[in-house]
Scaffold this active site. Structure first.
Site, short mmCIF file in Angstrom:
data_model
loop_
_atom_site.label_atom_id
_atom_site.label_comp_id
_atom_site.label_asym_id
_atom_site.label_seq_id
_atom_site.Cartn_x
_atom_site.Cartn_y
_atom_site.Cartn_z
N TYR A 149 -13.29 9.94 -11.71
CA TYR A 149 -12.75 8.50 -10.95
C TYR A 149 -13.44 7.12 -12.10
CZ TYR A 149 -13.62 4.80 -8.06
OH TYR A 149 -14.46 3.10 -7.81
N THR A 201 -15.40 -1.47 -10.59
CA THR A 201 -16.93 -1.14 -9.66
C THR A 201 -17.63 -1.05 -10.79
OG1 THR A 201 -17.23 1.69 -8.61
CG2 THR A 201 -15.93 1.12 -10.74
N ASP A 202 -18.78 -0.62 -10.17
CA ASP A 202 -20.39 -0.38 -11.29
C ASP A 202 -20.17 0.95 -11.40
OD1 ASP A 202 -20.65 0.76 -8.83
OD2 ASP A 202 -22.56 -0.33 -8.45
N GLU A 203 -19.29 1.34 -10.87
CA GLU A 203 -19.03 2.91 -11.56
C GLU A 203 -18.97 2.99 -13.73
OE1 GLU A 203 -18.28 6.30 -9.51
OE2 GLU A 203 -18.63 5.04 -7.29
N ASP A 230 1.04 -1.16 -0.15
CA ASP A 230 -0.03 0.00 -0.38
C ASP A 230 1.13 1.06 0.17
OD1 ASP A 230 -2.16 2.31 0.98
OD2 ASP A 230 -2.92 0.60 0.70
N LYS A 278 -10.90 4.24 -13.81
CA LYS A 278 -11.38 2.74 -14.14
C LYS A 278 -11.49 2.12 -14.99
CE LYS A 278 -11.31 0.76 -10.00
NZ LYS A 278 -10.28 -0.01 -9.68
#
Length: 355
Positions: A158, A132-134, A31, A162
């Site tokens: 964003y 992500t679903d976005e 990270d 993705k």
């Protein structure tokens, strides 16, 4: 051994903690510890010999390559991402660097490592990309939920970043044969959620007597997925998913934002009543909607259930109660996040390790 990137973030840390509860296979956690990466999330593993933490970015090809060569993981699970829509609107550059360029560098390091493996390790290797679903854009109230076959229509920096990372993962599979899996999840909530997102923000603002900000009319609909259900889905996909396939992960819990906030207010009214006896719902405040705010997301998770046998264990009602209770039970974690002292954990950890 598995390598988990973004392991000190919200979903990544929940995954690592749950993984080591369920099995003894070691984990290497990577990270960059940007603002939302909190090493305190992994504090319970500080002296666990099954866990190794490495500080660095997925965009650091040399670092990732060294970790792969040293630890020889059988899988890489990529949770690392900049993920806050509002921050992407104000500063999209970091999202491009982490989500697009970082994913490219990680894929290249993974490809070089995978190519060097001998059988049967080469055939067993997996690269699981968490998305992500976005990326699918927005739905009208009457549209069917997003299926894996929906075209990509991202509407924010964003979600566009993705979407780009998803395309890279797909291309590295089809062009180079890298054994990849992709998951696209709905809105997660639960323990260790950084308090810039709706649910933790409103829980903490409520307790501090601050306004509970609701964008626009509050009727933006999201499919809410308890984070530990998401973690269990990823374990299933890693173990049984078909190479090159995408699996949507949803909670079957479509809720308007306003209803979500009213629900958590009702739970707080029960568990931690205000001194004046009034409901926390009186703190709800409507604010100007953000640019390009998607109206509705919904996930069709039937493929994951049909092909791999997964479905969520929590309803929204059980998951949100567990979430509120976790924040009430962990005031130290909350205080350190609110005042920024969680960032001191890295220095403290390394000093102890060197001692």
């Amino acid at each position: 051994m598995i390598l988990v990137t973004g392991a000190a973030g919200f979903i990544g840390s929940n995954f690592v903690l749950d993984w080591l509860v369920g099995c003894d296979e070691p984990v290497v956690s990577l990270d960059a510890l940007t603002y939302a990466g909190n090493l305190e999330n992994l504090a319970s593993l500080q002296n666990d010999p099954r866990h190794t933490f490495a500080h660095g970015s997925i965009g650091d090809y040399d670092l990732v390559s060294r970790l792969l060569a040293e630890h020889q993981p059988r899988a890489i699970l990529n949770f690392a991402a900049e993920s806050h829509v509002d921050r992407s609107i104000h500063g999209p550059g970091e999202f491009i660097q982490t989500n697009v360029v970082g994913t490219y560098q990680l894929l290249e390091a993974a490809r070089a490592y995978w190519s060097s493996l001998s059988e049967p390790a080469k055939s067993a290797f997996r690269f699981l990309h968490v998305s992500t679903d976005e990326v699918y854009g927005s739905l009208s109230p009457t549209d069917p939920p997003f299926a894996e076959t929906n075209r990509y229509e991202p509407n924010s920096p964003y979600s566009a970043s993705k979407a780009a990372s998803d395309h890279l993962v797909r291309a590295w599979h089809h062009t180079y044969g890298l054994p990849v899996l992709t998951t696209n999840c709905s809105n997660n909530y639960g323990p260790y959620h950084f308090p810039e997102k709706l649910i933790p923000l409103c829980i903490l603002n409520a307790l501090e007597g601050k306004p509970l900000p609701i964008y626009g009319d509050g009727q933006q609909v999201r499919d809410w997925l308890y984070v530990k259900d998401h973690c269990s889905a990823i374990r299933v996909v890693l173990g049984k998913g078909q190479l090159g396939e995408t699996y949507n992960v949803g909670g079957w819990n479509e809720k308007p934002n306003l209803e979500v906030v009213r629900t958590l207010c009702a739970i707080l009214d029960e568990l931690r009543p205000r001194a004046d006896g009034r409901s926390y719902a009186t703190q709800i405040t409507y604010v100007t909607d953000r640019p390009g705010h998607d109206r509705r997301y919904a996930i069709d998770a039937r493929k994951l259930e049909r092909e791999l046998g997964w479905k969520p264990a929590e309803t929204f009602e059980t998951g949100i109660r567990k979430t509120v209770q976790w924040y009430l039970d962990n005031p130290g974690w909350v205080a350190n996040v609110k005042n920024g002292s969680y960032k001191d954990w890295l220095t403290k950890q390394y000093q102890q390790s060197a001692a």
